[in-house]
Design a protein around this motif. Structure first.
Motif, mmCIF file in Angstrom:
data_model
loop_
_atom_site.group_PDB
_atom_site.id
_atom_site.type_symbol
_atom_site.label_atom_id
_atom_site.label_comp_id
_atom_site.label_asym_id
_atom_site.label_seq_id
_atom_site.Cartn_x
_atom_site.Cartn_y
_atom_site.Cartn_z
ATOM 1 N N PHE A 1 6.741 3.274 5.397
ATOM 2 C CA PHE A 1 6.880 3.565 6.818
ATOM 3 C C PHE A 1 8.295 4.047 7.120
ATOM 4 O O PHE A 1 9.264 3.581 6.511
ATOM 5 C CB PHE A 1 6.577 2.316 7.650
ATOM 6 C CG PHE A 1 5.127 1.957 7.667
ATOM 7 C CD1 PHE A 1 4.198 2.778 8.301
ATOM 8 C CD2 PHE A 1 4.670 0.808 7.042
ATOM 9 C CE1 PHE A 1 2.846 2.459 8.311
ATOM 10 C CE2 PHE A 1 3.315 0.479 7.043
ATOM 11 C CZ PHE A 1 2.401 1.313 7.684
ATOM 12 N N SER A 2 8.377 4.974 8.078
ATOM 13 C CA SER A 2 9.695 5.444 8.498
ATOM 14 C C SER A 2 9.754 5.388 10.029
ATOM 15 O O SER A 2 8.831 4.890 10.662
ATOM 16 C CB SER A 2 9.905 6.870 7.992
ATOM 17 O OG SER A 2 8.824 7.670 8.390
ATOM 18 N N GLY A 3 10.839 5.946 10.599
ATOM 19 C CA GLY A 3 10.968 5.916 12.064
ATOM 20 C C GLY A 3 11.458 4.555 12.523
ATOM 21 O O GLY A 3 11.821 3.706 11.712
ATOM 22 N N ASN B 1 0.868 -1.168 0.000
ATOM 23 C CA ASN B 1 0.000 0.000 0.000
ATOM 24 C C ASN B 1 0.907 1.219 0.000
ATOM 25 O O ASN B 1 2.107 1.090 -0.302
ATOM 26 C CB ASN B 1 -0.908 -0.025 1.228
ATOM 27 C CG ASN B 1 -2.095 -0.930 1.009
ATOM 28 O OD1 ASN B 1 -2.972 -0.607 0.214
ATOM 29 N ND2 ASN B 1 -2.134 -2.069 1.673
ATOM 30 N N LYS B 2 0.363 2.363 0.343
ATOM 31 C CA LYS B 2 1.227 3.547 0.388
ATOM 32 C C LYS B 2 1.172 4.148 1.780
ATOM 33 O O LYS B 2 1.122 5.363 1.955
ATOM 34 C CB LYS B 2 0.770 4.542 -0.674
ATOM 35 C CG LYS B 2 1.058 4.009 -2.063
ATOM 36 C CD LYS B 2 0.702 4.952 -3.146
ATOM 37 C CE LYS B 2 1.026 4.325 -4.490
ATOM 38 N NZ LYS B 2 -0.112 4.297 -5.385
ATOM 39 N N LEU B 3 1.159 3.286 2.775
ATOM 40 C CA LEU B 3 1.091 3.764 4.155
ATOM 41 C C LEU B 3 2.438 4.370 4.547
ATOM 42 O O LEU B 3 3.488 3.908 4.100
ATOM 43 C CB LEU B 3 0.741 2.599 5.079
ATOM 44 C CG LEU B 3 -0.673 2.061 4.873
ATOM 45 C CD1 LEU B 3 -0.838 0.706 5.534
ATOM 46 C CD2 LEU B 3 -1.698 3.034 5.412
ATOM 47 N N SER B 4 2.383 5.399 5.376
ATOM 48 C CA SER B 4 3.634 6.075 5.726
ATOM 49 C C SER B 4 3.635 6.451 7.204
ATOM 50 O O SER B 4 2.773 6.010 7.962
ATOM 51 C CB SER B 4 3.787 7.319 4.851
ATOM 52 O OG SER B 4 2.646 8.128 5.011
ATOM 53 N N GLY B 5 4.607 7.285 7.595
ATOM 54 C CA GLY B 5 4.699 7.723 8.992
ATOM 55 C C GLY B 5 5.331 6.653 9.847
ATOM 56 O O GLY B 5 5.733 5.601 9.356
ATOM 57 N N GLN C 1 11.103 2.534 4.793
ATOM 58 C CA GLN C 1 12.234 3.409 5.125
ATOM 59 C C GLN C 1 12.446 3.418 6.631
ATOM 60 O O GLN C 1 12.734 4.448 7.247
ATOM 61 C CB GLN C 1 11.945 4.830 4.628
ATOM 62 C CG GLN C 1 11.983 4.933 3.117
ATOM 63 C CD GLN C 1 10.820 5.694 2.542
ATOM 64 O OE1 GLN C 1 10.350 6.652 3.148
ATOM 65 N NE2 GLN C 1 10.306 5.265 1.408
ATOM 66 N N LEU C 2 12.263 2.259 7.253
ATOM 67 C CA LEU C 2 12.387 2.161 8.708
ATOM 68 C C LEU C 2 13.857 2.260 9.120
ATOM 69 O O LEU C 2 14.742 1.855 8.357
ATOM 70 C CB LEU C 2 11.793 0.839 9.179
ATOM 71 C CG LEU C 2 10.279 0.743 9.021
ATOM 72 C CD1 LEU C 2 9.813 -0.704 9.027
ATOM 73 C CD2 LEU C 2 9.575 1.541 10.115
ATOM 74 N N GLY C 3 14.097 2.786 10.314
ATOM 75 C CA GLY C 3 15.484 2.956 10.741
ATOM 76 C C GLY C 3 15.673 2.577 12.195
ATOM 77 O O GLY C 3 14.833 1.914 12.798
ATOM 78 N N GLY C 4 16.811 3.017 12.759
ATOM 79 C CA GLY C 4 17.113 2.690 14.152
ATOM 80 C C GLY C 4 17.604 1.263 14.264
ATOM 81 O O GLY C 4 17.873 0.598 13.268
ATOM 82 N N GLU C 5 17.704 0.789 15.510
ATOM 83 C CA GLU C 5 18.232 -0.560 15.717
ATOM 84 C C GLU C 5 17.112 -1.584 15.641
ATOM 85 O O GLU C 5 15.941 -1.263 15.910
ATOM 86 C CB GLU C 5 18.911 -0.640 17.076
ATOM 87 C CG GLU C 5 20.107 0.269 17.123
ATOM 88 C CD GLU C 5 21.207 -0.228 18.025
ATOM 89 O OE1 GLU C 5 20.944 -1.147 18.829
ATOM 90 O OE2 GLU C 5 22.317 0.307 17.922
ATOM 91 N N ILE C 6 17.466 -2.802 15.303
ATOM 92 C CA ILE C 6 16.451 -3.861 15.244
ATOM 93 C C ILE C 6 16.212 -4.386 16.661
ATOM 94 O O ILE C 6 17.161 -4.804 17.330
ATOM 95 C CB ILE C 6 16.905 -5.006 14.317
ATOM 96 C CG1 ILE C 6 17.064 -4.461 12.897
ATOM 97 C CG2 ILE C 6 15.916 -6.159 14.342
ATOM 98 C CD1 ILE C 6 17.684 -5.429 11.929
ATOM 99 N N PRO C 7 14.979 -4.336 17.131
ATOM 100 C CA PRO C 7 14.733 -4.824 18.501
ATOM 101 C C PRO C 7 15.031 -6.320 18.628
ATOM 102 O O PRO C 7 15.093 -7.028 17.625
ATOM 103 C CB PRO C 7 13.234 -4.559 18.711
ATOM 104 C CG PRO C 7 12.767 -3.769 17.558
ATOM 105 C CD PRO C 7 13.753 -3.906 16.461
ATOM 106 N N ARG C 8 15.160 -6.774 19.873
ATOM 107 C CA ARG C 8 15.443 -8.201 20.106
ATOM 108 C C ARG C 8 14.157 -9.007 20.034
ATOM 109 O O ARG C 8 13.487 -9.219 21.036
ATOM 110 C CB ARG C 8 16.084 -8.411 21.486
ATOM 111 C CG ARG C 8 17.455 -7.981 21.476
ATOM 112 C CD ARG C 8 18.209 -8.061 22.750
ATOM 113 N NE ARG C 8 19.403 -7.255 22.541
ATOM 114 C CZ ARG C 8 20.440 -7.630 21.830
ATOM 115 N NH1 ARG C 8 20.475 -8.826 21.280
ATOM 116 N NH2 ARG C 8 21.465 -6.818 21.658
#
Ligand code: ATP
Length: 717
Positions: A285-287, A259-263, A307-314
């Motif tokens: 998606f980002s953040g 889809n074109k979901l974002s945020g 476009q997700l970022g940060g560390e990958i949770p455990r």
């Protein structure tokens, strides 16, 4: 009297003005599918309501007449009647929405909705006309009698009417929104015309594509039997996921891929304790990712191509069956996946490091991989995650219009499926489940609904890892454009099903249409021989004894298959190390036997000639086992290289250093190399049969076993 005429006239012209404008807007709507038009029309209607209220509000009579009360009652009854219908409709909606809001349901849902709307539009049109007439009559009488009236009550009737109808309007818009461009809006214009005249403008103004969607779901989620499954993949939904999603406590499956979901993803998602499958892949998606580790039952987490970022949770990787976060902007080191997932699940994140990716994390953690390396990751593996189903068929069939059928992979079209099932859906009967207890009762729909991850694309087609409803993981091979009739294919599959060998992976089920073939296999978690020989996995000792054992097992299995299928002339046709899978006991299994029609590559007319390509393929696998080299290495063909080295008598140099360093017998290495060289002879005629190959390898194995026994300490004493 003059006042009455003025009022009636004002009312009349207000109606005319609005109706004219609505028709104009509707005309424009025919050329656009933009929801903004609905809002504009809603505003027009709001002006009408305002005009009516002003007219009613200006009249300050306070005579309470029995007859008018009856008229109000009549209108209230009408509103109640409409409201009852709306409730009935809501029930129907819930039936489909809860617990399953799926692609297929939409077809039924839409049909019901349309049926309902046909009745509805007639009723409301009648009601509106009646209401309008009553209003005018009432105003005329009011004027004549000069009596006091309860105008507030009248306004309430108008507003109530709008509110009840707004349920249906919301539902309809919900479906339109969800189905995006798949719905043929024009066919439903009549319903819109009827609805727009009666809609509740306040609610309309609140309408926003996705937040609305979740507002609606939240409403559903307040019910006891709340929303459990959301399948809205392959739509055109824009917007963000509302934090209110956390009210959907019973949500177990959430699928919104493509889809074109974002945020960013709301942190409240982690409150969905019952979540089992979560697929937000192929959106915008980002953040960062909320910490899903608290959701212990999570089995599917797919978030690639965002476009997700940060560390990958455990995550609890031991519980997860499908996991993919590739092609995002994740950073830092990958948490320990305990060998459950490969690099494919993580590639395309330039600042991500550590196992199972090939790049180690620098001690400082300041990993600065270049964009270039990101590209090379991306191109190294073609990844694609999706639903086989939606790739195959998207059927929202209102009117039999072909344009309603879309195939995201350019797959089936209506005409293709119609041979099997005139309804446009492929019925369960076309999935032929072979005699396998593993997938007893598997239906085509099960495959359609199951989340799938594309794990490879070879020359014969694509391969998906599919999680079935009973938690069983299967591999589904999708072959396109195989020039074989459905009848011949079916015969071939049924013939193959009769020839069983423990080292040949059986087909569990298959599906066939003109351009598309699907084959279902048991999924082999340990991957393929290619990966073990040439990959980064160092956990498993691939010593000489193991390699010889593998070679002997494959040779025997192939010899058996060739013998059994001699008259049918069904060879493997695409034998290579990526088609040798390793089962949970690390025993080799030949996969995809018979998926290529083999032409006779030898001038000989004998049926044996059909199997000579397999012998060559096997020879190459032997060379890979012996040398540890790739078939194509720095532009040099492995067989050419081995032959040139052997010709110049540097034989030992061809062997894998790992084999030499474990002191494997050079004599037997050379014997096996000689078998390999015979197998890869240029002339098919010169190649031995698989039976002969199996016998030669067995002789080498016996030699090897004897020598191992003779070195047993007890024997030496
Ligand atoms: N049943 C299975 N279980 C687990 N992995 C599998 C299974 N079948 C195939 N694979 C793996 O999936 C990947 C893709 O398979 P696929 O057959 O599409 O490609 P290929 O073998 O590289 O090429 P080709 O289409 O020429 O056979 C390969 O790495 C293969 O080893």
């Amino acid at each position: 009297m003059a006042e009455m005429t003025d009022n009636t006239h004002a009312m009349d012209s207000a109606w005319r003005y609005v109706t004219k404008n609505i028709s104009k807007k509707l005309e424009e709507l025919e050329n656009s599918e933009d929801s903004q038009y609905f809002l504009a029309i809603a505003n027009e209607y709001r002006s009408l309501l305002a005009a009516a209220s002003a007219l009613l509000g200006n009249n300050n009579e306070d005579d309470d007449h029995q007859e008018f009360k009856l008229k109000f009652l009549d209108m209230t009854n009408q509103a109640e009647c409409l409201s009852k219908r709306a409730d009935e409709f809501q029930d129907k909606y819930f039936k489909y929405n809860i617990p399953y809001l799926g692609h297929r349901c939409f077809k039924d849902y839409l049909k019901d909705l349309q049926e309902f709307m046909t009745i509805w539009s007639k009723e409301t049109e009648k009601g509106r006309r009646k209401g309008e007439k009553s209003l005018i009559e009432w105003m005329q009488q009011l004027n004549q009698s000069q009596r006091k009236t309860t105008f507030e009550e009248m306004k309430k009737v108008v507003i109530d009417l709008g509110t009840h109808i707004s349920y249906v309007i919301s539902d309809f818009l919900f479906v339109v929104t969800v189905l995006g461009d798949r719905i043929n809006l024009m066919n439903n214009l009549d319903y819109f015309k009827a609805m727009i005249k009666l809609l509740n403008v306040e609610k309309m103004n609140d309408f926003k594509r996705v937040s609305y969607l979740f507002q609606f779901n939240r409403a559903s989620c307040n019910q006891q039997s709340s929303l459990g499954v959301v399948h809205l993949e392959y739509n055109n939904i824009h917007g963000v996921i509302s934090t209110q999603i956390s009210s959907c406590k019973q949500l177990t499956h959430f699928h919104v891929t493509r889809n074109k979901l974002s945020g960013s993803l709301p942190a409240s998602l982690v409150m969905l304790n019952n979540l089992i499958q979560f697929d937000i892949s192929n959106n915008r998606f980002s953040g960062s990712l909320p910490d899903f580790s608290s959701i212990s039952g999570l089995q599917v987490f797919l978030a690639e191509n965002n476009q997700l970022g940060g560390e990958i949770p455990r995550f609890d990787f031991s519980n997860l069956k499908l996991f993919n976060v590739s092609n995002n902007n994740f950073t830092g080191s990958i948490p320990d996946v305990h060998g459950h997932f490969t690099a494919n699940s993580f590639i395309g994140n330039p600042y991500l490091c550590g196992d199972p990716l090939p790049n180690e994390c620098p001690p400082s953690q300041s990993n600065t991989l270049s964009e270039k390396s990101k590209d090379s990751y991306k191109s190294s593996v073609t990844m694609f995650v999706g639903y086989i189903v939606l790739g195959l068929i998207v059927a929202v069939d209102n009117d039999g219009d072909d344009s309603m059928y879309k195939s995201s992979f350019g797959g089936l079209t209506k005409s293709e499926t119609s041979a099997d099932d005139q309804s446009g859906f492929v019925s369960s009967s076309v999935l032929v489940v072979l005699t396998s207890p593993e997938v007893n009762g598997l239906k085509f729909e099960d495959l359609l609904r199951a989340p799938a991850e594309m794990i490879g694309r070879g020359k014969s087609g694509s391969l998906y890892k599919v999680l079935l409803g009973n938690n069983q993981i299967v591999a589904v091979k999708r072959i396109k454009d195989w020039d074989i009739s459905s009848h011949e294919f079916k015969q071939r599959m049924q013939r193959l099903d009769k020839v069983k060998h423990p080292n040949v992976l059986p087909t569990l089920a298959f599906y066939s249409s003109k351009q598309e073939k699907l084959l279902v296999y048991e999924f082999q978690q340990n991957g393929n021989l290619f990966k073990f020989l040439h990959g980064t996995n160092m956990d498993y000792a691939f010593d000489w004894a193991t390699r010889l054992e593998i070679a002997a097992n494959i040779a025997e299995a192939l010899a058996f298959m060739h013998q059994e299928l001699k008259d049918d002339k069904i060879a493997h046709g695409n034998l290579k190390s990526s088609n040798i899978l390793l089962n949970k006991n690390m025993e080799p299994c030949i996969s995809e036997y018979g998926l290529m029609r083999v032409e006779n590559s030898s001038p000989s007319k004998s049926s044996n000639a059909f199997f000579k390509d397999d012998v060559y393929g096997f020879g190459v696998i032997l060379l890979e086992l012996l040398t540890g080299n790739l078939v194509q290495h720095n532009g040099i063909d492995l067989t050419d290289w081995v032959q040139s080295v052997v010709r110049e008598e540097w034989t030992v140099e061809v062997f894998d250093k790992a084999l030499l360093s474990e002191c494997a017998s050079i004599e037997r290495l050379v014997s096996l190399l000689q078998v390999a060289i015979q197998c890869v002879s240029r002339s098919p005629e010169a190649r031995p049969s698989m039976n002969q190959v199996a016998a030669m390898i067995n002789a080498i194995r016996e030699e090897d076993e004897k020598s191992a026994v003779s070195f047993e300490p007890s024997q030496l004493d």
